[in-house]
Design an enzyme around this catalytic site. Structure first.
Site, PDB file in Angstrom:
ATOM      1  CB  SER A  30      -0.901   0.004   1.238  1.00  0.00           C
ATOM      2  OG  SER A  30      -1.652   1.196   1.314  1.00  0.00           O
ATOM      3  CB  CYS A 139       0.452   5.327   9.171  1.00  0.00           C
ATOM      4  SG  CYS A 139       1.100   6.680   8.169  1.00  0.00           S
ATOM      5  N   GLY A 226      12.512   0.601   2.375  1.00  0.00           N
ATOM      6  CA  GLY A 226      13.596   0.217   1.488  1.00  0.00           C
ATOM      7  C   GLY A 226      14.531  -0.805   2.112  1.00  0.00           C
TER       8      GLY A 226
END
Length: 312
Positions: A30, A139, A226
């Protein structure tokens, strides 16, 4: 195993993620793949195991002020702040497009309150086309909603339980790495009725502009993603795998099939690729092809044979 026209045995890449049947274990994370149409020129969307769409809230959100994204060594920081048009726009404008293309859609939802999570779920339940719900309770770059729901076991339990009351769809809470005991959070999600776990969301971080002597991001802090976070993600999935009975959707720094195999071997049933989509928009397609080739070359009949094999 099936056989292709050249009689080479094709391994079975299908997996079941808590009731969500996927043709292959590769999903797109997402916030890194938009609503699918942004990548349709690069990837055959139905060929991806699952498309996890951009995080959706009850009402539209403008997100955080800019600058809100910056590259970092081996990764990136983002403080987008869940910018999105709201659940109604998703259901009427974006979901039909994906359904027409037979995409396996996983809706990522976020709320400011437990009731908002429940209300979004009710609206999804009344629609058709969503195959599963990923709960964004982790989040790190929004001031309301987000990470505070995923760092306390009691709150995790309440959110998951509230959502499960509203839907028969598989529910996958996305766990935050910004905790001291990931196993306690995973157990709370399981107790609340979660069907699977999504691990992990971004790590909280920041970057400094030394010329202007201030934080690069307007929000100051952002979520680090990442390759830099892959070791953390692998460690957490390894810790959780034997402590709960739920399958795991693993992600965090995957850029090639070797990374994906590491996640599967520590316990992930399926994987999600995120930041790598920005580097190579064809990466999800490449992962499916390379995983297939790896299984063929190693005479492995099913990818399921590799789940958790790294545990000692």
């Amino acid at each position: 195993m099936k056989k292709d026209p050249s009689n080479i045995e094709i391994p079975d890449l299908s997996v079941n993620l808590g009731g969500l049947q996927l043709d292959n274990p590769v999903c797109v994370a997402s916030g890194t793949f938009g609503y699918g149409r942004e990548y349709e020129d690069f990837v055959d969307l139905p060929a991806i195991g699952g498309v996890i769409v951009k995080g959706t809230t009850l009402t539209p959100r403008p997100g955080n002020p800019t600058p809100r994204i910056i590259e970092t060594p081996a990764g990136m920081l983002n403080a987008i702040g869940l910018e999105n048009p709201g659940i109604d726009a998703f259901l009427t404008e974006h979901l039909p497009y994906l359904c027409e293309r037979n995409v396996t859609v996983i809706a990522n939802i976020a709320g400011n309150t437990v009731e908002e999570y429940a209300e979004i779920t009710r609206r999804i339940e009344k629609s058709t086309g969503v195959a599963a719900i990923e709960l964004n309770i982790s989040c790190p770059n929004v001031k309301q909603g987000g990470m505070q729901f995923g760092t306390d076991p009691d709150t995790v339990y309440k959110v998951v339980a509230a959502v499960k009351k509203e839907t028969a769809l598989p529910v996958l809470p996305k766990l935050s790495p910004n905790v001291t005991d990931i196993v306690a959070i995973a157990r709370a999600a399981e107790a609340g009725g979660a069907d699977a776990l999504s691990m992990i969301n971004t790590l909280m971080g920041m970057a400094v502009d030394i010329e202007n002597r201030r934080p690069f991001l307007a929000n100051i802090f952002g979520g680090l993603s990442g390759p830099a976070i892959k070791p953390v993600a692998l460690r957490m999935i390894y810790q959780v795998y034997n402590q709960v009975k739920l399958p795991i959707l693993g992600g965090g720094g995957i850029i090639n099939y070797q990374d994906a195999l590491e996640f599967i071997m520590v316990g992930a049933t399926a994987v999600s690729v995120g930041t790598a989509n920005f580097i190579n928009p064809c990466v999800s397609k490449q992962l499916v092809e390379d995983l297939t080739l790896y299984l063929q070359e190693n005479s492995i009949r099913s990818v399921k044979e590799l789940i958790g094999v790294a545990h000692i």
